[in-house]
Design an enzyme around this catalytic site. Structure first.
Site, PDB file in Angstrom:
ATOM      1  N   CYS A  26       0.837  -1.011   0.138  1.00  0.00           N
ATOM      2  CA  CYS A  26       0.013   0.073   0.081  1.00  0.00           C
ATOM      3  C   CYS A  26       0.917   1.194   0.169  1.00  0.00           C
ATOM      4  O   CYS A  26       1.766   1.306   0.760  1.00  0.00           O
ATOM      5  CB  CYS A  26      -1.059   0.029   1.059  1.00  0.00           C
ATOM      6  SG  CYS A  26      -2.090   1.449   1.340  1.00  0.00           S
ATOM      7  N   CYS A  27       0.496   2.189  -0.594  1.00  0.00           N
ATOM      8  CA  CYS A  27       1.283   3.648  -0.809  1.00  0.00           C
ATOM      9  C   CYS A  27       0.289   4.337  -0.550  1.00  0.00           C
ATOM     10  O   CYS A  27      -0.868   4.249   0.070  1.00  0.00           O
ATOM     11  CB  CYS A  27       1.763   3.854  -1.932  1.00  0.00           C
ATOM     12  SG  CYS A  27       0.826   3.946  -3.394  1.00  0.00           S
ATOM     13  N   MET A  28       0.503   5.761  -0.640  1.00  0.00           N
ATOM     14  CA  MET A  28      -0.537   6.770  -0.183  1.00  0.00           C
ATOM     15  C   MET A  28      -1.852   6.669  -0.555  1.00  0.00           C
ATOM     16  O   MET A  28      -2.715   7.181  -0.147  1.00  0.00           O
ATOM     17  CB  MET A  28       0.008   8.307  -0.411  1.00  0.00           C
ATOM     18  CG  MET A  28       1.415   8.700   0.303  1.00  0.00           C
ATOM     19  SD  MET A  28       0.958   9.059   1.913  1.00  0.00           S
ATOM     20  CE  MET A  28       0.228  10.485   1.792  1.00  0.00           C
ATOM     21  N   THR A  29      -2.152   6.485  -1.801  1.00  0.00           N
ATOM     22  CA  THR A  29      -3.591   6.519  -2.665  1.00  0.00           C
ATOM     23  C   THR A  29      -3.856   5.117  -3.310  1.00  0.00           C
ATOM     24  O   THR A  29      -4.975   4.977  -3.639  1.00  0.00           O
ATOM     25  CB  THR A  29      -3.330   7.517  -3.743  1.00  0.00           C
ATOM     26  OG1 THR A  29      -2.284   7.000  -4.647  1.00  0.00           O
ATOM     27  CG2 THR A  29      -2.847   8.865  -3.317  1.00  0.00           C
ATOM     28  N   ARG A  30      -3.065   4.147  -3.041  1.00  0.00           N
ATOM     29  CA  ARG A  30      -3.419   3.048  -3.889  1.00  0.00           C
ATOM     30  C   ARG A  30      -2.935   1.425  -2.982  1.00  0.00           C
ATOM     31  O   ARG A  30      -1.873   1.671  -2.352  1.00  0.00           O
ATOM     32  CB  ARG A  30      -2.808   2.863  -5.283  1.00  0.00           C
ATOM     33  CG  ARG A  30      -1.472   2.819  -5.333  1.00  0.00           C
ATOM     34  CD  ARG A  30      -1.086   2.936  -6.971  1.00  0.00           C
ATOM     35  NE  ARG A  30      -1.139   4.308  -7.437  1.00  0.00           N
ATOM     36  CZ  ARG A  30      -1.020   4.732  -8.814  1.00  0.00           C
ATOM     37  NH1 ARG A  30      -1.062   3.541  -9.618  1.00  0.00           N
ATOM     38  NH2 ARG A  30      -1.172   5.876  -8.872  1.00  0.00           N
TER      39      ARG A  30
END
Length: 453
Positions: A26-30
């Protein structure tokens, strides 16, 4: 059942069930999910799930874009549903490494995505230190309870960077199918021990190659471990495989990866400075104007080792402020759509996504507005190009990573010129999108667009 748990349950169902999920990150938006069988996933159904702003499929990986905040919550809920921890190595050795192996940038991005929270944290800490000192609110002599404030902030913001090579090597080994610890060992070899004495004794330079070398070492040892494991009998595998990996791979890391990594790191630095120095405005236009498609595909994090190498060598990265103009061009494009459209739902989407877009998180605007309408996406790229040209001519550098958009003003060495680049991108993106226009009949698609289906 909470909203996030409900979304996660639907997500897992449309991805083919928990047995089809190999690994998640997981990253900031996805949320990025590696699948055993892509054919079992229903990409069209995924986009209809509440909160989903877009879906991207690259190789065997599916990326589901939720936007900041919700992505992390859904990731945690999905981990509870599947039993696969976010960032966990795949349960079948090497399986994730075989999925989409041709997509090198995606694999490099996967190495750095788990490190993003730490990079953001130290970047903001360095920004705080930088701002407080520039505003003369603190000096190296300022103390609290007898401790230097600058020293404490340097400790909080700088310690992580010393361990970053180890973490990169660890993640690279996992991405290429081996135990993470073997990649950490490979990166540690390149550092030469606590103070580099082990490499210094061999007349070698500790840490040569930086994150590039750590990435190569970790990936190589992860790959080598998997190859050796296949031919060693199970009864002695646990002892012989790691030993041979370190013996054979360690020698190659010292005598091949270390010098090659150094040459690559030096070459990247020289190529970047030459490109921006000689190409000037044209180079800035091309770099910024072509960056949004990389963000769209979720492989933009593959540039992280390049930024870090430039910071280590030059003291700043001139590339990051240029690429940051991509988000600014999109803000301008979205504003043009907002002014021009009469669709109330689309205007609400733009108003909701603009604040995070200005802060440098562009996915909500990409998947909710510009890309579904297509021509505004082109307008955003054009706007980014003009801003990138300004930044390249002014030779703006970022002292650290972790933020983008308006927040990057805290980390750049030429604040005024960076702000000018942002304004130019806003205006150029607005004008380009206004002139290009967009098909009003596609407005309803802006809430349900999927790339790659």
């Amino acid at each position: 059942m909470s909203r996030e748990e409900r979304i996660a349950a639907q997500l897992v169902e449309q991805l083919g069930g928990r047995e089809n999920i190999v690994a998640m990150a997981c990253c900031m938006t996805r949320l990025r999910i590696d699948l055993r069988d892509l054919a079992k996933a229903d990409l069209k159904a995924l986009r209809k799930i509440e909160g989903v702003k877009g879906v991207v499929q690259t190789g065997g990986q599916v990326q589901v874009i939720f936007g900041p905040g919700l992505a992390q919550k859904v990731a945690e809920a999905a981990a509870g549903v599947t039993g696969v921890a976010v960032g966990e190595a795949p349960p079948v050795p090497g399986e994730a490494a075989r999925l989409g192996s041709a997509d090198l940038l995606r694999k490099i991005a996967n190495v750095f995505v788990p490190l993003i929270p730490g990079i953001i944290a130290v970047g903001m800490m360095m920004a705080l230190n930088n701002v407080l000192q520039k505003a003369n609110l603190i000096t190296p002599e300022t103390t609290v309870f007898g401790y230097s404030v600058v020293g404490i902030l340097n400790l909080l913001g700088g310690t992580f960077l010393g361990l970053l090579s180890i973490l990169v090597g660890q993640n690279a080994a996992r991405e290429w199918g081996g135990p993470p610890v073997m990649g950490a060992v490979g990166a540690a070899i390149l550092l030469g021990g606590g103070n580099g004495a082990a490499l210094t004794a061999l007349n070698m330079v500790p840490g040569r190659g930086g994150l590039i070398g750590a990435l190569i070492a970790g990936a190589f040892l992860g790959w080598l471990y998997r190859k050796i494991q296949r031919v060693i009998p199970e009864s002695i595998n646990i002892i012989v495989t790691p030993f041979l990996t370190l013996l054979i791979g360690g020698l190659i890391v010292v005598f091949v990866v270390q010098p090659v990594g150094g040459v690559l790191a030096d070459g990247i630095t020289k190529a970047a400075t030459w490109l921006i120095g000689v190409g000037g405005a044209l180079a800035g236009f091309v770099l910024a104007g072509t960056f949004l498609p990389l963000v769209m595909l979720g492989i933009h994090q593959g540039f992280t080792p390049i930024h870090m190498q430039l910071i280590e060598t030059l003291g700043n990265t001139p590339l990051l402020p240029i690429l940051a103009m991509a988000g600014a061009g999109q803000v301008g494009a979205a504003l043009a759509v907002y002014v021009k459209t009469r669709d109330a739902d689309l205007r609400r989407v733009i108003l909701a996504a603009l604040p995070v877009g200005i802060l440098g998180i562009g996915e909500p605007l990409i998947y909710g507005v510009t890309l579904p309408l297509f021509r505004p996406f082109i307008g955003a790229c054009i706007g980014a190009g003009f801003g990138g040209a300004v930044i390249a001519m002014a030779k703006v550098g970022a002292l650290a990573m972790g933020v983008s958009g308006i927040l990057l003003t805290l980390l750049v060495d030429k604040v005024g010129m960076y702000l000018l680049g942002l304004v130019v991108s806003y205006i150029a993106g607005f004008i380009a999108t206004w002139l290009l226009g967009f098909d009003e009949s596609r407005v309803t698609e802006a809430q349900s667009f999927t790339f790659g289906d």
